[in-house]
Design an enzyme around this catalytic site. Structure first.
Site, PDB file in Angstrom:
ATOM      1  N   GLU A   7      27.058  42.138  41.921  1.00 30.36           N
ATOM      2  CA  GLU A   7      27.387  41.793  43.265  1.00 30.36           C
ATOM      3  C   GLU A   7      27.052  42.671  44.268  1.00 30.36           C
ATOM      4  O   GLU A   7      26.548  42.399  45.262  1.00 30.36           O
ATOM      5  CB  GLU A   7      28.937  41.404  43.371  1.00 30.36           C
ATOM      6  CG  GLU A   7      29.200  39.816  42.788  1.00 30.36           C
ATOM      7  CD  GLU A   7      29.389  39.966  41.090  1.00 30.36           C
ATOM      8  OE1 GLU A   7      29.891  38.718  40.596  1.00 30.36           O
ATOM      9  OE2 GLU A   7      29.115  40.974  40.656  1.00 30.36           O
ATOM     10  N   GLU A  29      33.369  37.356  34.769  1.00 26.82           N
ATOM     11  CA  GLU A  29      34.752  36.706  35.286  1.00 26.82           C
ATOM     12  C   GLU A  29      35.389  35.667  34.510  1.00 26.82           C
ATOM     13  O   GLU A  29      36.543  35.828  34.002  1.00 26.82           O
ATOM     14  CB  GLU A  29      34.516  36.489  36.652  1.00 26.82           C
ATOM     15  CG  GLU A  29      34.192  37.687  37.632  1.00 26.82           C
ATOM     16  CD  GLU A  29      33.977  37.221  38.975  1.00 26.82           C
ATOM     17  OE1 GLU A  29      34.189  37.901  39.951  1.00 26.82           O
ATOM     18  OE2 GLU A  29      33.565  35.951  39.299  1.00 26.82           O
TER      19      GLU A  29
END
Length: 260
Positions: free
Chosen positions: A136, A116
């Site tokens: 995730e 990210e």
């Protein structure tokens, strides 16, 4: 000049600032203090007209960044959720809103929040051992820190595959998909990123800021381009740098940018 802390190394190479995440034993995982250190360095760079580009890299040969430090989080540690200027500057970076061009030099795995962080960078150079992943969903979560924006950098089918399987891709696969601008040997990583930084930084600062915002908006929110384009035209095309660029071209010399 080089500034070294427990978690971040900040060095200057001419008009380029190199920020090195410095927690190799923890796979350069993000803590609240590291997030603020990065943010402080960004604020400093943004306030310095002599800084034309930033290179973001990491120590060690295992990982660029393993995302949030889950051990620190489990121990009740700060994970960078404040509203102070440094923390805000860090999250502007993750959204691609840092006005100065940012080039990433990825020395190893970029996982979860580490990937990210990369998505906020403008260009990405990776060494051959680098890997990229958003795992995730395998942990009952989803990439809530901007990872779901990966479809703005790679094809939708590949973005869905990465987020829905949680599996990693190689540096070469990242290059093939358009996530990575160059794949090089580890010993050439920082030098290649610095070369990109210098080539980008040789362009006019206002022009770069306009390109950075408008090109990103064309992908993420095309309706805003029509709103922002005339604003940038008014600022850039009437700037001193626009005159300097034309004059330098006619006089066959390198332009001297003022950023205004």
């Amino acid at each position: 000049m080089t500034t070294v802390t427990d978690e971040l190394i900040c060095a200057r190479h001419g008009d380029v600032v190199v920020l090195t995440l410095n927690r190799p034993d923890a796979r350069n995982a993000l803590t609240g203090s590291l997030i603020r250190a990065i943010g402080d360095a960004l604020v400093s760079a943004e306030s310095d007209p002599g800084t034309r580009a930033i290179v973001l890299t990491a120590s060690g040969d295992r990982a660029f960044c393993a995302g949030m430090d889950l051990r620190a989080f489990a121990d009740g540690g700060d994970i960078g959720s404040g509203s102070d200027p440094a923390t805000e500057a860090y999250y502007r970076l993750t959204r691609g809103e840092t006005p100065i061009p940012v080039i990433a030099a990825v020395n190893g795995a970029a996982i979860g929040g580490g990937l990210e962080l990369l998505l906020g960078c403008d260009l990405i150079v990776a060494c051959t051992r680098a890997r990229f992943g958003l795992p995730e969903a395998k942990r009952g979560l989803f990439p809530g820190g901007g990872g779901t924006n990966i479809g703005t950098r790679i094809p939708l089918s590949a973005a869905l595959e990465m987020t829905m399987t949680g599996e990693f891709i190689s540096a070469q696969r990242g290059f093939d998909l358009g996530l990575v601008n160059a794949v090089v040997d580890a010993e050439d990583l920082v030098a290649t990123a610095l070369d990109y930084a210098r080539r980008v930084g040789a362009c006019a600062p206002l022009s770069l800021a306009a390109c950075k915002q408008l090109v990103r908006l064309a992908v993420t929110d095309p309706t805003k381009v029509a709103e922002q384009l005339p604003k940038w035209q008014s600022v850039v095309f009437t700037s001193q740098d626009a005159i300097e660029g034309a004059t330098a071209f006619v006089e066959k010399r390198e332009p001297q940018w003022k950023g205004r």
